[in-house]
Design a protein around this motif. Structure first.
Motif, short mmCIF file in Angstrom:
data_model
loop_
_atom_site.label_atom_id
_atom_site.label_comp_id
_atom_site.label_asym_id
_atom_site.label_seq_id
_atom_site.Cartn_x
_atom_site.Cartn_y
_atom_site.Cartn_z
N THR A 1 0.86 -1.17 0.00
CA THR A 1 0.00 0.00 0.00
C THR A 1 0.90 1.22 0.00
OG1 THR A 1 -1.77 -1.14 1.18
CG2 THR A 1 -1.77 1.26 1.26
N LYS B 1 -3.43 1.20 -3.78
CA LYS B 1 -3.65 0.02 -2.95
C LYS B 1 -3.04 -1.22 -3.59
CE LYS B 1 -7.91 1.69 -0.83
NZ LYS B 1 -9.21 1.25 -0.26
N SER B 2 -3.02 -2.30 -2.80
CA SER B 2 -2.38 -3.54 -3.25
C SER B 2 -3.14 -4.18 -4.41
CB SER B 2 -2.26 -4.53 -2.09
OG SER B 2 -3.53 -4.77 -1.52
N ASP B 3 -4.42 -3.85 -4.58
CA ASP B 3 -5.18 -4.41 -5.69
C ASP B 3 -5.18 -3.50 -6.92
OD1 ASP B 3 -6.75 -2.37 -4.82
OD2 ASP B 3 -8.55 -3.56 -4.45
N ALA C 1 -6.09 -0.27 -6.95
CA ALA C 1 -6.97 0.89 -6.83
C ALA C 1 -6.14 2.13 -6.55
CB ALA C 1 -8.00 0.67 -5.73
N LYS D 1 3.32 -3.25 3.45
CA LYS D 1 2.39 -4.35 3.20
C LYS D 1 1.35 -4.33 4.31
CE LYS D 1 1.70 -8.13 0.64
NZ LYS D 1 1.59 -8.03 -0.83
N LEU D 2 0.09 -4.09 3.97
CA LEU D 2 -0.97 -4.05 4.98
C LEU D 2 -1.85 -5.30 4.88
CD1 LEU D 2 -2.20 -0.34 4.97
CD2 LEU D 2 -0.39 -1.40 6.31
#
Lengths: 246, 246
Positions: B20, B49-51, B53, B110-111
């Motif tokens: 993130t 974000k990690s995906d 977004a 990394k969240l």
DNA sequence: GGGGAGAGATGCCGC
DNA sequence: GCGGCATTTCTCCCC
């Protein structure tokens, strides 16, 4: 080792100085206001803006997990050796409390931004386009007024068709659905009553329409016209897209 | 002195590692997709974000300035000595480009968060409450079914009144407006046709109703009932509110 | 994936 | 402030 106490004053100071504060935290969150919510502990991104707005994001997904409107007041404090953030918006009667087991990092800065975004391709741009190019509605259509106020709402475009019949045009920038048809129906009925005219046509202008909406539209004797919202920057971006592809 | 080149690989690496990433930047932003937008240079908060977004916020206000959905790919690079972020979502045909004159700070981590938020006081909770306490609708009301989606559309509560007349109840958690009335009207008409019954009542259950909506409701022979959405955590939060006030 | 409807919708404009 | 409505609405659920 991380300690809650040493961060409390730094965090509170950043908020008091009206800086933009961002931090990553492992926490659970409770909210109460228009509705109520609770989420178990997880690692999230917090953003507190200079106007008091709070936005909390999970590490995935588009929408915020929790949020508080501008003019919310924020207070960090330690209770039973646990860091908490309490956010209160008295006027909206809204409350949010984050129970924070760990702050992974934080940073704050004074940000300056007085710019306003310009968006094109909106429904308003669409109705403007139809005023300028009425042939897109249908052959012989003559626009009379735009954004006419009625007691029951706005009419996007009001005009007269080639047979001099008063015609209401409702624009949608997306695929028209059932509610778009009922909205058009509402306007047509209102115009009929307010102007005392029995014969008023209704046209729905949108890129496309759902099957059920098309059926309801036909049941009410209305017409669908396929129109796309204008995009003035399209050329620039087509070039960009091509560069991305190849 | 700040240098664009030395940050590019760090930023790209963070995205590639699916961390993130958050950063403050002075930039202008261009977007093209469902619509098109441009905003002049200003200082903003970026969250990737990690995906995939992307969310961009100005230092004030509740809503994001720009955003890209999950599964967007991001690339930082230097062009003519200027740092740029190009975000592309091929499937949605959306493109965003930020021209960055300065990165004020950045951090990535990394969240982990697998939790789902629980929200109470929704319209669904409201219709459940009316099923359990039908006297809130009106004396003698007998609920028959809830959320009859497949057969007759999305009717919140279907029941029979004290005179055995079929009654459609539509719930709104907010102040009922014109579209709530037209929605109820649509359901009542659908039930009339599908069941072949001429006499079907319509009741709108909401905390309050606008004047125009009330008028339209009366025009169609429907009835308004004032009902508030249930809030199960209210007691907890009332205590919190009092602590905040005093 | 499309359709239909809710959302702690939000935000804008007009009265 | 209320009201009516668009939104790059977003999100969920169901077919």
């Amino acid at each position: 080792m991380w300690s809650a106490e040493e961060n409390v004053s730094l965090l509170n100071d950043a908020v008091l100085r009206r800086e933009t504060l961002v931090f990553f935290a492992r926490c659970s969150i409770r909210y109460s206001g228009r509705a109520e919510s609770y989420v178990e502990e997880g690692e999230r991104v917090f953003l507190i803006k200079s106007d008091g707005a709070l936005i909390v994001h999970q590490p995935t997904g588009n929408a915020p997990l929790n949020y508080m409107k501008p003019d919310t007041s924020h207070s960090f404090f330690v209770e039973n050796n646990i860091l908490k953030l309490k956010s209160t918006n008295i006027t909206m009667k809204e409350f949010l409390e984050a129970t924070i087991s760990k702050i992974l990092f934080f940073n704050s800065e004074k940000l300056n931004d007085g710019q306003t975004i310009i968006v094109q391709g909106t429904e308003e741009d669409m109705s403007e386009m139809l005023m300028e190019r009425p042939e897109l509605v249908e052959e012989g259509f003559k626009p009379v007024s735009r954004e006419e106020q009625t007691k029951y709402g706005f009419v996007d475009v009001l005009g007269i068709d080639k047979n001099d019949v008063l015609t209401v045009v409702e624009c949608k920038r997306y695929c028209a659905d059932l509610s778009a048809v009922t909205q058009l129906r509402r306007y047509v009925e209102k115009i009929m009553v307010s102007k005392g005219i029995a014969n008023v046509r209704g046209i729905l202008a949108a890129p496309k329409i759902t099957e059920n909406a098309q059926k309801m539209l036909e049941d009410w004797g209305f017409k669908f016209v396929s129109v796309n919202p204008p995009k003035y920057l399209e050329n620039f971006n087509k070039k960009q897209a091509k560069l991305d592809f190849f």
